[in-house]
Design an enzyme around this catalytic site. Structure first.
Site, short mmCIF file in Angstrom:
data_model
loop_
_atom_site.label_atom_id
_atom_site.label_comp_id
_atom_site.label_asym_id
_atom_site.label_seq_id
_atom_site.Cartn_x
_atom_site.Cartn_y
_atom_site.Cartn_z
N SER A 1 0.84 -1.19 0.00
CA SER A 1 0.00 0.00 0.00
C SER A 1 0.88 1.24 0.00
O SER A 1 2.09 1.16 0.08
CB SER A 1 -0.91 0.01 1.23
N LYS A 2 0.20 2.38 -0.10
CA LYS A 2 0.92 3.66 -0.12
C LYS A 2 1.91 3.78 1.03
O LYS A 2 2.96 4.39 0.89
CB LYS A 2 -0.10 4.81 0.00
N ARG A 3 1.56 3.18 2.17
CA ARG A 3 2.43 3.29 3.35
C ARG A 3 3.78 2.61 3.12
O ARG A 3 4.72 2.83 3.85
CB ARG A 3 1.73 2.69 4.57
#
Ligand code: GLU
Length: 485
Positions: A254-256
């Site tokens: 994910s973006k994280r």
């Protein structure tokens, strides 16, 4: 399994963000499958979320696909332009009784979900407006209620398909969360904005898509969509659900996790060939003997879903770096120079007039640096001391203080000045080094180390004589030697 009929696949990105590595990998599998079967790879921009869709994201997505070499057929279909077809399909479902208007208020839905949670039940719509009488409907309308449109999903429905990756799949209607909203809230009589599952089915059918290849996070959608195909009397495509890309911890990337956009990988200095190669390996195992290094064309010649894994694919930076290094090393100096030049120019280097603008010089520099590059960006970092005079680091300063270092460099400088304007060839460079070391009474090794310190400001770096040769035509070798003295 043999593929019957023309293969038409599609990528259906939503332009609500930049091209994500997961979407790009889905694109790779679609592209490979289309190529393998001489089919078509189509694009559909799913821009029905008007608030979050942005033209710059569409530009980023198309640019990323093109950069990766994932060419598509024809013009991309713009989903928002097809709203009339979507509305017609909804009208058809209302007409045939597969869909109905639901007047339940948001607060009522919230209360329903809270009650379900309190009773430890999975959240689902309880279909409470499925069979309203005309009088009940009139009463809701008279009370000023708007309605969404829901598609009936019978609890007893059994949905089955043969997934090209996952094999036989079975879903029970009861597990799909109750009757599904296919159009947003609108005043009674109107059809509100059509929603994802409905529009995808209408568009995939209109585009005559033969195989829907997408991430496994869409499996439940597939079950719902199959019911829609049936209700609309549309022919079913085949489905292939590809494994998710996982981070180091085994969770969905994910973006994280930092870098997830294709444009970010590009900016970091990965080549398109390496990224496409690596993405193909994320979930697909090449046949025995093929190795892990290949072009998209080579993979397309053998691609099939039998070799797509069901388990999630863990993202492995080491492997991507390795592949990228392999790709860079295999490019050849001319092509590598072509790829590095814009990056050098962005630094204000290689401007016309200066020695660094000479293509032959640039190619020699590329040849020198090429074997040590992992990322294209390393070719900026490592080229820097050839375009800009570097500061001397601590180790370089210490080297210049060693006994005999400066006298040897002075002798070398003297010899160089005497032959100013003459190109430097390796044999002569070795002779000059030998003579200067001898004159100063030091070992040649000491002089070489000191020369490296003087030229590069560091004791690390590529081949010394080639470095010297590259700095020679501009007189930069003399300037740096003078500085070191
Ligand atoms: N727009 C959807 C997405 O980006 C498309 C999914 C599909 O392929 O149907 O996830």
């Amino acid at each position: 399994m043999p593929v019957a009929g023309p293969v038409r696949v599609r990528l259906a990105p939503s332009p609500t963000g930049t091209l994500h590595i997961g979407t790009a990998r889905t694109a790779v599998f679609n592209w490979l499958f289309a190529r393998r079967h001489g089919g078509q790879f189509l694009l559909r921009i799913e821009d029905t979320d008007r608030e979050r869709s942005k033209p710059e994201f569409t530009t980023n997505i198309l640019g990323g696909l093109a950069w990766l070499g994932l060419s598509w057929d024809g013009e991309p279909v713009i989903q928002s332009e097809r709203i009339e077809a979507h509305r017609q399909a909804i009208a058809q479902l209302l007409e045939s009784g597969h869909a109905y208007r639901c007047y339940v208020r948001e607060e009522e839905l919230t209360a329903m979900r809270e009650a379900q949670a309190a009773a430890n039940k999975a959240p689902r719509y309880d279909n409470r407006h499925r069979d309203l009488s005309p009088e009940q409907e009139q009463a809701f309308i008279a009370a000023g209620r708007q309605s969404v449109i829901r598609f009936r999903i019978d609890d007893g429905a059994a949905i089955e398909w043969h997934d090209l990756v996952r094999g036989p799949m079975r879903w029970a209607g009861a597990d799909l969360g109750g009757d599904m909203v296919i159009a947003r809230r609108a005043p009674s009589g109107a059809i509100g904005d059509p929603l994802y599952n409905l529009v995808v089915v209408v568009d995939d059918a209109a585009m005559a898509i033969s195989h829907v290849i997408r991430g496994e996070d869409h499996i439940a959608n597939t079950a719902k969509q199959i019911l829609l195909y049936e209700a609309l009397g549309l022919p079913l495509p085949q489905f292939a659900h590809t494994p998710l890309i996982l981070n180091q911890e085994g969770r969905k990337l994910s973006k994280r996790d930092g870098v997830t956009s294709v444009s970010e990988f590009q900016a970091m200095g990965f080549t398109a060939g390496a990224l496409a190669n690596y993405m193909t390996l994320l979930g697909w195992s090449p046949p025995e003997g093929m190795g892990e290094r290949f072009t998209l064309e080579q993979a397309a010649a053998v691609f099939d879903f039998e070799r797509v894994n069901r388990a999630g694919a863990r993202f492995d930076w080491d492997k991507l770096n390795w592949i990228n290094g392999q790709v860079l090393h295999g490019l050849g100096a001319a092509e590598l120079r072509r790829q590095l030049l814009p990056l050098w120019e962005a630094q204000g280097w290689a401007a016309s007039g200066a020695i660094g603008s000479d293509p032959a010089w640039q190619e020699q520099l590329t040849e020198l640096l090429g074997p040590s590059l992992t990322l294209l960006a390393d070719g900026v970092e490592q080229a820097k001391p050839f375009f800009e005079r570097p500061e001397l680091n601590e180790a370089a300063c210490a080297q210049l203080e060693t006994e005999g270092a400066r006298p040897a460099l002075a002798a070398l400088l003297g010899a160089l000045k005497a032959r100013r304007g003459v190109p430097l060839v390796p044999d002569e460079a070795q002779e000059l080094l030998g003579a200067a070391a001898k004159a100063a009474g030091v070992k040649k090794g000491v002089l070489m180390k000191s020369l490296r310190a003087a030229l590069l400001g560091s004791l690390q770096g590529p081949d010394l004589v080639t470095t010297w040769q590259l700095l020679h035509p501009s007189g930069e070798d003399l300037a740096r030697l003078e500085r070191s003295l």
